[in-house]
Design an enzyme around this catalytic site. Structure first.
Site, PDB file in Angstrom:
ATOM      1  N   GLY A  54      10.644  58.501  27.283  1.00  0.00           N
ATOM      2  CA  GLY A  54      11.254  59.833  27.235  1.00  0.00           C
ATOM      3  C   GLY A  54      10.483  60.789  26.335  1.00  0.00           C
ATOM      4  O   GLY A  54       9.941  60.375  25.313  1.00  0.00           O
ATOM      5  N   ARG A  80       7.415  55.535  32.630  1.00  0.00           N
ATOM      6  CA  ARG A  80       8.126  54.393  32.057  1.00  0.00           C
ATOM      7  C   ARG A  80       7.638  53.043  32.588  1.00  0.00           C
ATOM      8  O   ARG A  80       8.367  52.055  32.555  1.00  0.00           O
ATOM      9  CB  ARG A  80       9.628  54.518  32.338  1.00  0.00           C
ATOM     10  CG  ARG A  80      10.328  55.573  31.507  1.00  0.00           C
ATOM     11  CD  ARG A  80      11.826  55.382  31.533  1.00  0.00           C
ATOM     12  NE  ARG A  80      12.507  56.438  30.807  1.00  0.00           N
ATOM     13  CZ  ARG A  80      12.698  56.443  29.491  1.00  0.00           C
ATOM     14  NH1 ARG A  80      12.260  55.438  28.755  1.00  0.00           N
ATOM     15  NH2 ARG A  80      13.326  57.445  28.915  1.00  0.00           N
ATOM     16  N   ASP A 102      10.896  51.753  21.199  1.00  0.00           N
ATOM     17  CA  ASP A 102      10.886  50.310  20.929  1.00  0.00           C
ATOM     18  C   ASP A 102      10.250  49.528  22.084  1.00  0.00           C
ATOM     19  O   ASP A 102       9.428  48.629  21.852  1.00  0.00           O
ATOM     20  CB  ASP A 102      12.294  49.798  20.614  1.00  0.00           C
ATOM     21  CG  ASP A 102      13.341  50.273  21.604  1.00  0.00           C
ATOM     22  OD1 ASP A 102      13.035  51.172  22.412  1.00  0.00           O
ATOM     23  OD2 ASP A 102      14.462  49.757  21.588  1.00  0.00           O
ATOM     24  N   ASP A 103      10.593  49.902  23.322  1.00  0.00           N
ATOM     25  CA  ASP A 103      10.030  49.165  24.459  1.00  0.00           C
ATOM     26  C   ASP A 103       8.516  49.367  24.558  1.00  0.00           C
ATOM     27  O   ASP A 103       7.772  48.426  24.835  1.00  0.00           O
ATOM     28  CB  ASP A 103      10.686  49.618  25.772  1.00  0.00           C
ATOM     29  CG  ASP A 103      12.114  49.109  25.892  1.00  0.00           C
ATOM     30  OD1 ASP A 103      12.395  48.016  25.362  1.00  0.00           O
ATOM     31  OD2 ASP A 103      12.940  49.793  26.501  1.00  0.00           O
ATOM     32  N   LYS A 155       8.092  56.754  18.540  1.00  0.00           N
ATOM     33  CA  LYS A 155       8.631  57.962  19.152  1.00  0.00           C
ATOM     34  C   LYS A 155       9.969  57.662  19.785  1.00  0.00           C
ATOM     35  O   LYS A 155      10.117  56.620  20.418  1.00  0.00           O
ATOM     36  CB  LYS A 155       7.655  58.430  20.244  1.00  0.00           C
ATOM     37  CG  LYS A 155       8.172  59.472  21.176  1.00  0.00           C
ATOM     38  CD  LYS A 155       8.187  59.068  22.655  1.00  0.00           C
ATOM     39  CE  LYS A 155       9.166  57.993  22.996  1.00  0.00           C
ATOM     40  NZ  LYS A 155       9.397  57.794  24.427  1.00  0.00           N
ATOM     41  N   THR A 156      10.949  58.453  19.609  1.00  0.00           N
ATOM     42  CA  THR A 156      12.149  58.526  20.445  1.00  0.00           C
ATOM     43  C   THR A 156      13.146  59.459  19.785  1.00  0.00           C
ATOM     44  O   THR A 156      13.390  59.364  18.572  1.00  0.00           O
ATOM     45  CB  THR A 156      12.828  57.164  20.732  1.00  0.00           C
ATOM     46  OG1 THR A 156      14.016  57.427  21.485  1.00  0.00           O
ATOM     47  CG2 THR A 156      13.204  56.363  19.502  1.00  0.00           C
ATOM     48  N   ILE A 157      13.700  60.357  20.592  1.00  0.00           N
ATOM     49  CA  ILE A 157      14.720  61.255  20.039  1.00  0.00           C
ATOM     50  C   ILE A 157      15.948  60.444  19.641  1.00  0.00           C
ATOM     51  O   ILE A 157      16.762  60.904  18.849  1.00  0.00           O
ATOM     52  CB  ILE A 157      15.136  62.351  21.042  1.00  0.00           C
ATOM     53  CG1 ILE A 157      15.759  61.737  22.287  1.00  0.00           C
ATOM     54  CG2 ILE A 157      13.974  63.262  21.387  1.00  0.00           C
ATOM     55  CD1 ILE A 157      16.762  62.623  22.965  1.00  0.00           C
ATOM     56  N   ASP A 158      16.093  59.229  20.195  1.00  0.00           N
ATOM     57  CA  ASP A 158      17.287  58.429  19.930  1.00  0.00           C
ATOM     58  C   ASP A 158      17.399  58.013  18.462  1.00  0.00           C
ATOM     59  O   ASP A 158      18.475  57.654  17.994  1.00  0.00           O
ATOM     60  CB  ASP A 158      17.297  57.167  20.798  1.00  0.00           C
ATOM     61  CG  ASP A 158      17.391  57.486  22.281  1.00  0.00           C
ATOM     62  OD1 ASP A 158      17.408  58.676  22.632  1.00  0.00           O
ATOM     63  OD2 ASP A 158      17.438  56.535  23.091  1.00  0.00           O
ATOM     64  N   GLU A 173      25.924  58.984  24.495  1.00  0.00           N
ATOM     65  CA  GLU A 173      25.545  58.530  25.843  1.00  0.00           C
ATOM     66  C   GLU A 173      25.782  57.020  26.037  1.00  0.00           C
ATOM     67  O   GLU A 173      26.172  56.569  27.103  1.00  0.00           O
ATOM     68  CB  GLU A 173      24.062  58.853  26.014  1.00  0.00           C
ATOM     69  CG  GLU A 173      23.445  58.479  27.313  1.00  0.00           C
ATOM     70  CD  GLU A 173      21.942  58.798  27.296  1.00  0.00           C
ATOM     71  OE1 GLU A 173      21.586  59.876  27.758  1.00  0.00           O
ATOM     72  OE2 GLU A 173      21.154  57.970  26.828  1.00  0.00           O
TER      73      GLU A 173
HETATM   74  P1  FBP Z   1      12.866  56.735  24.956  1.00  0.00           P
HETATM   75  O1  FBP Z   1      13.636  55.595  24.404  1.00  0.00           O
HETATM   76  O2  FBP Z   1      11.816  56.365  25.914  1.00  0.00           O
HETATM   77  O3  FBP Z   1      12.347  57.631  23.872  1.00  0.00           O
HETATM   78  O4  FBP Z   1      13.854  57.656  25.796  1.00  0.00           O
HETATM   79  C1  FBP Z   1      15.053  58.036  25.273  1.00  0.00           C
HETATM   80  C2  FBP Z   1      15.883  58.843  26.214  1.00  0.00           C
HETATM   81  O5  FBP Z   1      15.775  60.209  25.921  1.00  0.00           O
HETATM   82  C3  FBP Z   1      17.324  58.369  26.148  1.00  0.00           C
HETATM   83  O6  FBP Z   1      18.036  59.049  25.169  1.00  0.00           O
HETATM   84  C4  FBP Z   1      17.806  58.591  27.540  1.00  0.00           C
HETATM   85  O7  FBP Z   1      18.829  57.699  27.881  1.00  0.00           O
HETATM   86  C5  FBP Z   1      16.596  58.320  28.377  1.00  0.00           C
HETATM   87  O8  FBP Z   1      15.493  58.661  27.581  1.00  0.00           O
HETATM   88  C6  FBP Z   1      16.574  59.109  29.641  1.00  0.00           C
HETATM   89  O9  FBP Z   1      15.519  58.656  30.412  1.00  0.00           O
HETATM   90  P2  FBP Z   1      14.835  59.449  31.589  1.00  0.00           P
HETATM   91  O10 FBP Z   1      13.938  60.453  30.946  1.00  0.00           O
HETATM   92  O11 FBP Z   1      14.058  58.419  32.294  1.00  0.00           O
HETATM   93  O12 FBP Z   1      15.910  60.090  32.381  1.00  0.00           O
END
Ligand code: FBP
Length: 550
Positions: free
Chosen positions: A81, A145, A175-176, A202-205, A311
């Site tokens: 993401g 992804r 993490d992945d 990296k991740t906004i989460d 979410e």
């Molecule tokens: P990452 O863990 O790859 O940073 O992505 C996080 C995220 O933004 C989640 O919060 C969300 O559930 C997911 O990506 C949405 O994925 P997509 O962009 O494939 O719709």
């Protein structure tokens, strides 16, 4: 026609991100510490990573000229993401490589890890990089992804890296993707391929953090962007005095984004998935909790309010979690068969013969669109929860209950709900000063780890609640962060996700205040991210980070 950019983008292009002193010095060295162990499952993980397990923590310090000044060829990929600051990681990496040797070259793999497998890339020269400095988005090279996992994918990556003659590969991901970095580093080392692999958190989460990695980039900007919107909604709620706003916030597993937004905006109701799991709260109990607050506020003449829901909630409600785990096992076994069935009702029929009676009951209680999403997994085995409209599910259930109470004469609440989902709105915002500095430093430090010949590391920048003058940079061995988790029914090594710590300061501050926020109006309106102005307005870290580091 000339490509037009906004006035802010123009002004922002000249922002020079700040660097920690060791990186600013121009002459950096790598200092190695003691060997490390994985987060858990040490024996199994050691067996899976015989060439890279147990590497020491690395620190970058002002140097002695020991790092390579030979021209290097480095590749970079953005994975998963989008998160604000990705372009600055690349800019920092580019500037550091060029500062060490102007002949060094940087290549961007296109559309995520799939670009490495397929050998799709473009050279990133200064005219490309300069267009993207301090901008949001991942559009410079795009993201994807794909998971580098199958033997043929690993072999294809090796062949492409060797053909390009890359000294290093930087994988920017959550993490992945950092787990991917560890798998690839191990494979390349086992195959005597010299390309070093370095991950960037990296991740906004906000769930890729631990003692070494203080925060993942993008969390700061995304949470501040959502908080601005929630603050605006709170103002609207107190102005119109007739709507209940149910806001779902991104964050696939952990509730960090929701908790941070709650601390910044003081909404009336905030659900935290980790607490729901710890207390074993059922969906019916969650609905009762919400209804109780709606009814009490109505009795005080307030038929309005704001609720935040993470979410990831459904995966943390105990009976839902059991059902989702069972579905994952069934998918691991019978996915092809399920996909071959002509329609949804036949799939449901088949699942009813495979799920336990309790899980079948939970599954059957859900609306068809949610049932459908729960049958999907991304390449890492995750349910795409961004497509599960939990806020609407809660609205339906709360509406039903209030209707019943009204019919029984138990309340005269007027419940007019509106639903919102804030996710994609924040992932590509222009990085805040914090994220701009942090990501540039991460990219700059990643280049030094490659110059030092390190592989299988995630780059870190620490001390980030202090002024940048006190920041420190280094590398964390990825195997140190691994544990075994069940994905699609199989135990696989993945980086341990950091969930909200219910004993941690951020949750405690929230928990101490939530009853007051529920009934009285204590809304806070953070307003938009500021890029220019006094430091207390522009440079403050998230409340989560500030409270964690206090
Ligand atoms: P990452 O863990 O790859 O940073 O992505 C996080 C995220 O933004 C989640 O919060 C969300 O559930 C997911 O990506 C949405 O994925 P997509 O962009 O494939 O719709």
């Amino acid at each position: 026609m000339d490509c037009q950019i906004s006035a802010l983008q123009k002004a922002r292009a000249s922002y020079q991100p700040k660097l920690p002193p060791a990186l600013r010095a121009g002459n950096v060295k790598v200092v190695l510490g003691a060997p490390t162990e994985s987060a858990s499952d040490q024996e199994e993980i050691k067996k899976l990573f015989p060439h890279t397990y147990g590497q020491p923590v690395a620190t970058l310090a002002e140097g002695d000229g020991s790092l390579s000044t030979a021209p290097l060829k480095v590749g970079v990929v953005l994975s998963g993401g989008q998160a604000p600051g990705g372009h600055n990681v690349i800019a920092g990496l580019f500037d550091a490589l060029k500062a060490a040797n102007p002949e060094s070259r940087l290549f961007g793999f296109l559309k995520g890890p799939g670009g490495i497998i397929k050998g799709k890339y473009k050279e990133l020269t200064s005219d490309v990089i300069d267009r993207y400095r301090n901008t949001g988005g991942f559009d410079m090279i795009m993201s994807g992804r794909d998971k580098i996992e199958k033997p043929e994918d690993l072999a294809a990556c090796k062949a492409n890296l060797e053909q390009m003659g890359l000294d290093g590969l930087v994988i920017v991901g959550g993490d992945d993707s950092n787990t991917n970095a560890a798998v690839l580093a191990e494979y390349l080392r086992a195959q005597d391929c010299p390309t070093c692999v370095i991950g960037v958190p990296k991740t906004i989460d906000g769930d890729m953090k631990n003692e070494q990695i203080e925060t993942s980039f993008g969390f700061d900007t995304a949470a501040k962007t959502y908080s601005e919107l929630i603050g605006n909604i709170e103002r609207d709620a107190t102005s119109a005095v007739k709507y209940w706003h149910f806001v779902r916030l991104m964050g696939r597993a952990a509730s960090h984004v929701t908790l941070e937004c709650a601390l910044q905006t003081h909404p009336n109701i905030t659900l935290i998935s980790e607490e729901v799991q710890a207390k074993g709260t059922t969906l019916a109990e969650i609905v009762d909790y919400i209804v109780d607050i709606v009814v009490k506020r109505a009795a005080a003449g307030k038929n309005y309010g704001v609720l935040l829901v993470p979410e990831g909630l459904v995966e943390f409600i105990p009976d839902f979690k059991v059902m989702i785990d069972e579905l994952s096992t069934i998918l691991g076994r019978d996915e092809q068969y399920l996909r071959s069935l002509p329609d949804h009702s036949e799939r449901v029929q088949y699942l009813n013969t495979q799920l336990s009676a309790e899980s079948a009951q939970v599954y059957n209680s859900l609306p068809a669109p949610i049932q459908d999403v729960l049958l999907t997994r991304d390449s890492h085995g995750n349910v795409p929860l961004s497509q599960v409209e939990t806020e609407r599910l809660l609205i339906d259930l709360v509406s039903d209950k209030i209707r019943l109470m009204k019919a029984r004469g138990e309340t005269n609440a007027k419940f007019s709900p509106l639903s919102h989902f804030f996710g994609y709105e924040g992932r590509c915002a222009a990085p805040s000063n914090f994220d701009a500095d942090y990501t540039y430093s991460l990219g700059y430090a990643a280049a030094q780890l490659i110059r030092g010949g390190l592989t299988g590391y995630t780059v870190n920048v620490q001390n980030v609640t202090k002024p940048v003058d006190q920041w420190k940079a280094g590398g964390t061995p990825v195997t140190m962060m691994l544990n075994l988790e069940k994905r699609k029914g199989k135990m696989v090594p993945v980086i341990k996700k950091a969930l909200v710590d219910l004993d941690g300061k951020p949750f405690k501050v929230f928990a101490e205040n939530r009853d007051k926020w529920a009934l009285e109006d204590h809304y806070i309106f953070p307003g938009p991210i500021q890029y220019f102005g006094p430091a207390e307005v522009c440079d403050a870290p998230t409340m989560t980070l500030a409270l964690e580091k206090k």
